[in-house]
Each structure stands twice: as C-alpha cells, then as structure tokens.
Design an enzyme around this catalytic site. Sequence first.
Site, PDB file in Angstrom:
ATOM      1  N   SER A   1       9.767   2.554   1.346  1.00 19.96           N
ATOM      2  CA  SER A   1       9.973   3.584   2.372  1.00 19.96           C
ATOM      3  C   SER A   1      11.401   4.111   2.385  1.00 19.96           C
ATOM      4  O   SER A   1      12.343   3.430   1.961  1.00 19.96           O
ATOM      5  CB  SER A   1       9.637   3.019   3.750  1.00 19.96           C
TER       6      SER A   1
HETATM    7  N1  SAH Z   1       7.403  -1.447   3.614  1.00 20.08           N
HETATM    8  C1  SAH Z   1       7.120  -1.257   2.228  1.00 20.08           C
HETATM    9  C2  SAH Z   1       6.180  -0.097   2.061  1.00 20.08           C
HETATM   10  C3  SAH Z   1       5.326  -0.243   0.876  1.00 20.08           C
HETATM   11  S1  SAH Z   1       4.114   1.032   0.721  1.00 20.08           S
HETATM   12  C4  SAH Z   1       8.414  -0.987   1.468  1.00 20.08           C
HETATM   13  O1  SAH Z   1       9.307  -0.370   2.048  1.00 20.08           O
HETATM   14  O2  SAH Z   1       8.520  -1.367   0.299  1.00 20.08           O
HETATM   15  C5  SAH Z   1       2.794   0.378   1.655  1.00 20.08           C
HETATM   16  C6  SAH Z   1       2.198  -0.897   1.166  1.00 20.08           C
HETATM   17  O3  SAH Z   1       1.026  -1.152   1.935  1.00 20.08           O
HETATM   18  C7  SAH Z   1       1.715  -0.849  -0.294  1.00 20.08           C
HETATM   19  O4  SAH Z   1       2.338  -1.860  -1.007  1.00 20.08           O
HETATM   20  C8  SAH Z   1       0.216  -1.068  -0.193  1.00 20.08           C
HETATM   21  O5  SAH Z   1      -0.323  -1.822  -1.266  1.00 20.08           O
HETATM   22  C9  SAH Z   1       0.103  -1.812   1.115  1.00 20.08           C
HETATM   23  N2  SAH Z   1      -1.235  -1.742   1.737  1.00 20.08           N
HETATM   24  C10 SAH Z   1      -2.070  -0.686   1.840  1.00 20.08           C
HETATM   25  N3  SAH Z   1      -3.196  -1.050   2.468  1.00 20.08           N
HETATM   26  C11 SAH Z   1      -3.080  -2.372   2.774  1.00 20.08           C
HETATM   27  C12 SAH Z   1      -3.918  -3.328   3.422  1.00 20.08           C
HETATM   28  N4  SAH Z   1      -5.122  -3.016   3.891  1.00 20.08           N
HETATM   29  N5  SAH Z   1      -3.457  -4.578   3.557  1.00 20.08           N
HETATM   30  C13 SAH Z   1      -2.233  -4.951   3.081  1.00 20.08           C
HETATM   31  N6  SAH Z   1      -1.403  -4.100   2.466  1.00 20.08           N
HETATM   32  C14 SAH Z   1      -1.814  -2.822   2.311  1.00 20.08           C
END
Ligand code: SAH
Length: 224
Positions: free
Chosen positions: A71
């Site tokens: 993010s």
């Molecule tokens: N806070 C993280 C954002 C990563 S993007 C950062 O700054 O690096 C969002 C993440 O949510 C992705 O890695 C994706 O795989 C995860 N995601 C999406 N749906 C999900 C679910 N149902 N359960 C767990 N993780 C999920």
Amino acid sequence: MPVRRDGDTAAVDDQHHKIQLIMSLRNQGIRDTRVLSAMERIPREHFVPHMFAEQAYADQSLPIECGQTISQPYVVGYMTEKLKIDDRCKVLEVGTGSGYQTAILSKLCRRVYTVERYRTLLRDAEERFKTLRLTNITAIVADGMKGWAQQAPFDRIIVTAAAKQMPEDLLDQLKVGGIMILPLENEEGDQELVKVTRHEEDFEAEVLLPVRFVPLVAGIAKEL
Ligand code: SAH
C-alpha cells in the site's frame, strides 16, 4: 543514467527520502506523532522488491509478488491514524501482503494477528518480521474474510484488500467500542475507505476517502 547504488549511498538516500516522506505525510494531515514515528522506524525498503528499492520512500503503492501490491505510505498512515490504536489493543489485519502495514501496527499495539491467502507472501513477510525483531505478530495463511475466530474478539480490525460487501464475520469479531477500517466497493463499483465503529446495540459506518486496493478474494490461494 541510473546512479549506481552501493550500500552506503543507498542508506544515505533512504534516510533522506524517508525524512521527506514523513514531512509530506505530516503536510497531508497525518499528525499523530506515534503513527509518524512508527513509520520512521520501519524500513520500507525491506518490504519492497529489490527492483523497486529506490522507490521505497516515494508516496506510492508498488507491485509485490503474487500480483499484489504494497500500500501507499499515505494510505497506511491514514488508516493507522483512523484506527486510534493504543498499546493495549489486540488488532486483526486481513491481507498481510508485504507485511509493511503489519510492522507499523506492531509498533503501536499489544499484538497483531495477521491473515494472508498467499503462502509465499506470508513466508516472506514472516522473514522480515524476524529480521526486524518484531515479536508481537502472529501470522497465518487463511481466508481472512472469515476473520480469526479462535483469537476473537478484536479491539481493532484493518482490512487491506477491497470487499464487495461488508464482511459479516469481521463485524462479529469486533469488540463493542472497537473500530474496523476497510476499503469497500460502493454501488458505482468505486472503492471507498469505510470506518465502522461497534456500539453496544449497533454499528456506525463512516465513509472516509476514495481508494484503490486489490480485491479481497475468498479462500486460500492455489500456488504452484
Ligand atoms: N497491507 C499490505 C497490502 C497487501 S495487498 C501491504 O501493504 O503490503 C492486499 C493483500 O490482501 C494481498 O496480499 C492479498 O493476497 C490479500 N488478500 C486478499 N483477499 C484475502 C483474504 N480473503 N484473506 C487473506 N488475505 C487476502
């Protein structure tokens, strides 16, 4: 022509860019000094792929493995500030990704429970937590849409992937008086950040700002 980055030069550049980023977040309205200082203490360059190392302190989201994104720092700071975390809080994070948001949360609360659907991402994130000696994080591969029933209830919940509708299980796992922040699709299909507060009898929802997150997807990811 790109300037060659040897270790020392890179460290000096990162420090300089980090200070600029923190000042810019402050100018954009993030004023909670605990949040700003957590962001100053967590090295974002550890969380971005090597090829993007020089952009680690640009205020933008960046691609990570498995087609996901880390993010944007402003959004991380904004969501963290709106959560009003203190050091007694038990926090659930859905969507570990790189682990950057997790690391920021870990500096501000008692314990972070974080859930990711990609095993690869979780393994790399856990490696970073170990390197940075962030010991108050518990991480699992699971479908975070279902929350983490065994550890519930939570004082705070943060979702870092966009939901199409309000995840009921997460509402159930929020303590009375607790706050959840999540990106949610509205009727037009646009995403907005929503803050949900649980009261004794009901929930209150407040729309904060338009955002762009990767989608929240049900189930554990199949990986090769
Ligand atoms: N806070 C993280 C954002 C990563 S993007 C950062 O700054 O690096 C969002 C993440 O949510 C992705 O890695 C994706 O795989 C995860 N995601 C999406 N749906 C999900 C679910 N149902 N359960 C767990 N993780 C999920």
